[in-house]
Design a protein around this motif. Structure first.
Motif, PDB file in Angstrom:
ATOM      1  N   ALA A 126       5.094 -10.336 -11.218  1.00  0.00           N
ATOM      2  CA  ALA A 126       5.471 -11.665 -11.699  1.00  0.00           C
ATOM      3  C   ALA A 126       4.411 -12.705 -11.326  1.00  0.00           C
ATOM      4  O   ALA A 126       4.055 -13.567 -12.134  1.00  0.00           O
ATOM      5  CB  ALA A 126       6.830 -12.066 -11.133  1.00  0.00           C
ATOM      6  N   GLU A 127       3.908 -12.611 -10.122  1.00  0.00           N
ATOM      7  CA  GLU A 127       2.871 -13.538  -9.658  1.00  0.00           C
ATOM      8  C   GLU A 127       1.619 -13.437 -10.530  1.00  0.00           C
ATOM      9  O   GLU A 127       1.040 -14.454 -10.933  1.00  0.00           O
ATOM     10  CB  GLU A 127       2.531 -13.219  -8.204  1.00  0.00           C
ATOM     11  CG  GLU A 127       1.407 -14.048  -7.615  1.00  0.00           C
ATOM     12  CD  GLU A 127       1.027 -13.572  -6.231  1.00  0.00           C
ATOM     13  OE1 GLU A 127      -0.180 -13.496  -5.932  1.00  0.00           O
ATOM     14  OE2 GLU A 127       1.941 -13.247  -5.438  1.00  0.00           O
ATOM     15  N   LYS A 128       1.205 -12.213 -10.840  1.00  0.00           N
ATOM     16  CA  LYS A 128      -0.002 -12.021 -11.643  1.00  0.00           C
ATOM     17  C   LYS A 128       0.218 -12.458 -13.099  1.00  0.00           C
ATOM     18  O   LYS A 128      -0.693 -12.995 -13.737  1.00  0.00           O
ATOM     19  CB  LYS A 128      -0.437 -10.554 -11.587  1.00  0.00           C
ATOM     20  CG  LYS A 128      -1.066 -10.159 -10.265  1.00  0.00           C
ATOM     21  CD  LYS A 128      -2.395 -10.867 -10.047  1.00  0.00           C
ATOM     22  CE  LYS A 128      -3.125 -10.366  -8.820  1.00  0.00           C
ATOM     23  NZ  LYS A 128      -4.417 -11.066  -8.618  1.00  0.00           N
ATOM     24  N   LEU A 129       1.405 -12.225 -13.637  1.00  0.00           N
ATOM     25  CA  LEU A 129       1.691 -12.664 -14.998  1.00  0.00           C
ATOM     26  C   LEU A 129       1.660 -14.186 -15.105  1.00  0.00           C
ATOM     27  O   LEU A 129       1.128 -14.748 -16.060  1.00  0.00           O
ATOM     28  CB  LEU A 129       3.049 -12.126 -15.447  1.00  0.00           C
ATOM     29  CG  LEU A 129       3.138 -10.615 -15.651  1.00  0.00           C
ATOM     30  CD1 LEU A 129       4.579 -10.208 -15.954  1.00  0.00           C
ATOM     31  CD2 LEU A 129       2.202 -10.148 -16.761  1.00  0.00           C
ATOM     32  N   LYS A 130       2.213 -14.864 -14.110  1.00  0.00           N
ATOM     33  CA  LYS A 130       2.174 -16.332 -14.097  1.00  0.00           C
ATOM     34  C   LYS A 130       0.742 -16.835 -13.982  1.00  0.00           C
ATOM     35  O   LYS A 130       0.348 -17.795 -14.652  1.00  0.00           O
ATOM     36  CB  LYS A 130       3.022 -16.868 -12.944  1.00  0.00           C
ATOM     37  CG  LYS A 130       4.516 -16.653 -13.120  1.00  0.00           C
ATOM     38  CD  LYS A 130       5.291 -17.067 -11.876  1.00  0.00           C
ATOM     39  CE  LYS A 130       6.772 -16.767 -12.009  1.00  0.00           C
ATOM     40  NZ  LYS A 130       7.522 -17.082 -10.764  1.00  0.00           N
ATOM     41  N   ALA A 131      -0.056 -16.176 -13.146  1.00  0.00           N
ATOM     42  CA  ALA A 131      -1.463 -16.563 -12.996  1.00  0.00           C
ATOM     43  C   ALA A 131      -2.230 -16.332 -14.295  1.00  0.00           C
ATOM     44  O   ALA A 131      -3.103 -17.128 -14.663  1.00  0.00           O
ATOM     45  CB  ALA A 131      -2.099 -15.767 -11.856  1.00  0.00           C
ATOM     46  N   ALA A 132      -1.889 -15.266 -15.012  1.00  0.00           N
ATOM     47  CA  ALA A 132      -2.563 -14.968 -16.280  1.00  0.00           C
ATOM     48  C   ALA A 132      -2.248 -16.016 -17.331  1.00  0.00           C
ATOM     49  O   ALA A 132      -3.111 -16.360 -18.151  1.00  0.00           O
ATOM     50  CB  ALA A 132      -2.153 -13.583 -16.771  1.00  0.00           C
ATOM     51  N   LYS A 133      -1.031 -16.531 -17.325  1.00  0.00           N
ATOM     52  CA  LYS A 133      -0.691 -17.590 -18.285  1.00  0.00           C
ATOM     53  C   LYS A 133      -1.408 -18.888 -17.962  1.00  0.00           C
ATOM     54  O   LYS A 133      -1.690 -19.696 -18.848  1.00  0.00           O
ATOM     55  CB  LYS A 133       0.824 -17.823 -18.303  1.00  0.00           C
ATOM     56  CG  LYS A 133       1.620 -16.680 -18.915  1.00  0.00           C
ATOM     57  CD  LYS A 133       3.093 -16.982 -18.973  1.00  0.00           C
ATOM     58  CE  LYS A 133       3.444 -17.930 -20.112  1.00  0.00           C
ATOM     59  NZ  LYS A 133       3.409 -17.273 -21.420  1.00  0.00           N
ATOM     60  N   GLY A 135      -4.484 -19.164 -16.339  1.00  0.00           N
ATOM     61  CA  GLY A 135      -5.945 -19.111 -16.400  1.00  0.00           C
ATOM     62  C   GLY A 135      -6.459 -17.712 -16.141  1.00  0.00           C
ATOM     63  O   GLY A 135      -5.709 -16.737 -16.201  1.00  0.00           O
ATOM     64  N   VAL A 136      -7.731 -17.608 -15.853  1.00  0.00           N
ATOM     65  CA  VAL A 136      -8.343 -16.309 -15.576  1.00  0.00           C
ATOM     66  C   VAL A 136      -7.855 -15.803 -14.220  1.00  0.00           C
ATOM     67  O   VAL A 136      -7.792 -16.565 -13.247  1.00  0.00           O
ATOM     68  CB  VAL A 136      -9.880 -16.421 -15.588  1.00  0.00           C
ATOM     69  CG1 VAL A 136     -10.528 -15.090 -15.206  1.00  0.00           C
ATOM     70  CG2 VAL A 136     -10.363 -16.874 -16.955  1.00  0.00           C
ATOM     71  N   THR A 137      -7.513 -14.536 -14.167  1.00  0.00           N
ATOM     72  CA  THR A 137      -7.045 -13.948 -12.917  1.00  0.00           C
ATOM     73  C   THR A 137      -7.520 -12.496 -12.845  1.00  0.00           C
ATOM     74  O   THR A 137      -8.309 -12.045 -13.671  1.00  0.00           O
ATOM     75  CB  THR A 137      -5.503 -14.029 -12.810  1.00  0.00           C
ATOM     76  OG1 THR A 137      -5.087 -13.614 -11.510  1.00  0.00           O
ATOM     77  CG2 THR A 137      -4.824 -13.165 -13.853  1.00  0.00           C
ATOM     78  N   THR A 138      -7.057 -11.771 -11.857  1.00  0.00           N
ATOM     79  CA  THR A 138      -7.369 -10.343 -11.738  1.00  0.00           C
ATOM     80  C   THR A 138      -6.084  -9.529 -11.765  1.00  0.00           C
ATOM     81  O   THR A 138      -5.008 -10.048 -11.447  1.00  0.00           O
ATOM     82  CB  THR A 138      -8.131 -10.040 -10.431  1.00  0.00           C
ATOM     83  OG1 THR A 138      -7.319 -10.459  -9.319  1.00  0.00           O
ATOM     84  CG2 THR A 138      -9.473 -10.760 -10.397  1.00  0.00           C
ATOM     85  N   PHE A 139      -6.221  -8.262 -12.155  1.00  0.00           N
ATOM     86  CA  PHE A 139      -5.090  -7.343 -12.180  1.00  0.00           C
ATOM     87  C   PHE A 139      -5.462  -6.087 -11.409  1.00  0.00           C
ATOM     88  O   PHE A 139      -6.629  -5.675 -11.415  1.00  0.00           O
ATOM     89  CB  PHE A 139      -4.768  -6.944 -13.633  1.00  0.00           C
ATOM     90  CG  PHE A 139      -3.546  -7.603 -14.208  1.00  0.00           C
ATOM     91  CD1 PHE A 139      -3.371  -8.966 -14.117  1.00  0.00           C
ATOM     92  CD2 PHE A 139      -2.585  -6.852 -14.862  1.00  0.00           C
ATOM     93  CE1 PHE A 139      -2.268  -9.591 -14.663  1.00  0.00           C
ATOM     94  CE2 PHE A 139      -1.472  -7.441 -15.420  1.00  0.00           C
ATOM     95  CZ  PHE A 139      -1.306  -8.816 -15.319  1.00  0.00           C
ATOM     96  N   LEU A 154      -9.566  -5.565 -12.229  1.00  0.00           N
ATOM     97  CA  LEU A 154      -9.828  -5.956 -13.606  1.00  0.00           C
ATOM     98  C   LEU A 154      -9.731  -7.468 -13.756  1.00  0.00           C
ATOM     99  O   LEU A 154      -8.792  -8.086 -13.259  1.00  0.00           O
ATOM    100  CB  LEU A 154      -8.801  -5.275 -14.522  1.00  0.00           C
ATOM    101  CG  LEU A 154      -8.991  -5.365 -16.023  1.00  0.00           C
ATOM    102  CD1 LEU A 154     -10.271  -4.641 -16.440  1.00  0.00           C
ATOM    103  CD2 LEU A 154      -7.785  -4.779 -16.740  1.00  0.00           C
ATOM    104  N   ILE A 155     -10.705  -8.065 -14.433  1.00  0.00           N
ATOM    105  CA  ILE A 155     -10.652  -9.495 -14.739  1.00  0.00           C
ATOM    106  C   ILE A 155      -9.859  -9.681 -16.026  1.00  0.00           C
ATOM    107  O   ILE A 155     -10.146  -9.059 -17.044  1.00  0.00           O
ATOM    108  CB  ILE A 155     -12.069 -10.090 -14.884  1.00  0.00           C
ATOM    109  CG1 ILE A 155     -12.814 -10.007 -13.558  1.00  0.00           C
ATOM    110  CG2 ILE A 155     -11.984 -11.532 -15.367  1.00  0.00           C
ATOM    111  CD1 ILE A 155     -14.263 -10.448 -13.635  1.00  0.00           C
ATOM    112  N   VAL A 156      -8.869 -10.545 -15.989  1.00  0.00           N
ATOM    113  CA  VAL A 156      -7.966 -10.779 -17.116  1.00  0.00           C
ATOM    114  C   VAL A 156      -8.281 -12.157 -17.703  1.00  0.00           C
ATOM    115  O   VAL A 156      -8.041 -13.177 -17.057  1.00  0.00           O
ATOM    116  CB  VAL A 156      -6.496 -10.697 -16.658  1.00  0.00           C
ATOM    117  CG1 VAL A 156      -5.557 -11.063 -17.788  1.00  0.00           C
ATOM    118  CG2 VAL A 156      -6.187  -9.315 -16.111  1.00  0.00           C
ATOM    119  N   ASP A 157      -8.816 -12.165 -18.933  1.00  0.00           N
ATOM    120  CA  ASP A 157      -9.274 -13.447 -19.476  1.00  0.00           C
ATOM    121  C   ASP A 157      -9.162 -13.571 -20.988  1.00  0.00           C
ATOM    122  O   ASP A 157      -9.604 -14.557 -21.568  1.00  0.00           O
ATOM    123  CB  ASP A 157     -10.738 -13.687 -19.074  1.00  0.00           C
ATOM    124  CG  ASP A 157     -11.679 -12.604 -19.599  1.00  0.00           C
ATOM    125  OD1 ASP A 157     -11.200 -11.635 -20.205  1.00  0.00           O
ATOM    126  OD2 ASP A 157     -12.904 -12.743 -19.397  1.00  0.00           O
TER     127      ASP A 157
END
Length: 259
Positions: A126-133, A135-139, A154-157
């Motif tokens: 959930a934390e990573k999904l919110k960060a992805a919405k 801006g750029v984040t990692t997975f 992985l860089i999610v962008d």
């Protein structure tokens, strides 16, 4: 009924070159229209969108999303999509080995049911999904060579994130809270007996005997297949996987004109 025309595609799946096949009519009539719907939604929202694909094991969901990522890239008239898996959010093996769950009056190590909803770090997902919405984040990525997740691999962008997993739409706590983070969702249903044979066949190909593969299915996979069927949760689109591995859409949400 028209005879299906299958086309083979060269892809890299989990770091290994593979040849996969899809029905040409399904690519043109199901996959591409979905990508166009997601494109319209991304333009409307003027920002990154998250699309969930929830499907039971053995439906080829990770390969499907990698194919759709490749398809969008090859078309050139669609925004970039990025295929992401939920498997990177497995708890590490060290955690699974040291924690248990109570089932049917018995205390079972989590490592014995790896892949079940309880073996994932839902809070981190959930934390990573919110960060992805935002801006750029990692997975994290699940590394099948060591059978453990690798954090921040992985860089999610990309403007469209295609996220797959068995339990993304699960109608159970704490999973059901994830649904609000999805801008769009697809669920794939499949007959349990079809999945049973596919899962057993996969294990035999991996080196197990027929008896060992069937025993593993009964001890592990069967519960996940039935749990998905019973508690998969609602979706904007519902597809069905047929016996030959093809997909047909059986529901399309119509309240939103983009859908």
């Amino acid at each position: 009924m028209h005879e299906k025309r299958w086309r083979c595609y060269a892809m890299t799946v989990n770091g290994l070159p593979q040849e996969i096949r899809y029905n040409e009519a399904t690519v043109e009539g199901l996959f591409l229209p979905l990508l166009h719907r997601l494109t319209a939604l991304q333009v409307e929202k003027d920002g990154r969108i998250l699309a969930f694909l929830a499907a039971p094991p053995a439906t080829g969901k990770s390969t499907l999303l990698q194919f759709m990522e490749q398809l969008a890239r090859e078309r050139g008239d669609l925004p970039r999509g990025q295929a992401l898996g939920m498997d990177g959010f497995h708890y590490p093996n060290s955690y699974l080995a040291s924690h248990t769950i109570l089932r049917d009056g018995m205390e079972i190590p989590l490592k014995n049911i790896k892949g079940a909803p309880e073996t994932f770090d839902v809070a981190l997902l959930a934390e990573k999904l919110k960060a992805a919405k935002a801006g750029v984040t990692t997975f994290p990525v699940y590394d099948r060579r060591i059978h453990d997740p690798r954090p921040d691999a992985l860089i999610v962008d990309a403007p469209i994130l295609l996220i797959e997993g068995n339990w993304l739409l699960l109608d159970e706590e704490p999973w059901r809270n994830l649904r609000a983070l999805a801008d769009y969702s697809i669920r794939i249903d499949a007959a349990p007996e079809l999945l049973r044979e596919r899962l057993i066949g996969r294990k035999v190909q991996g080196g197990l005997s027929e008896a060992e593969a069937r025993a593993f299915y009964e001890a592990s996979d069967a519960a996940n297949v039935l749990r998905f069927a019973a508690h998969a949760g609602a979706a904007d689109e519902v597809w069905c996987m047929e016996a030959d591995g093809d997909f047909v859409r059986i529901k399309l949400h119509t309240k939103n004109p983009l859908r």
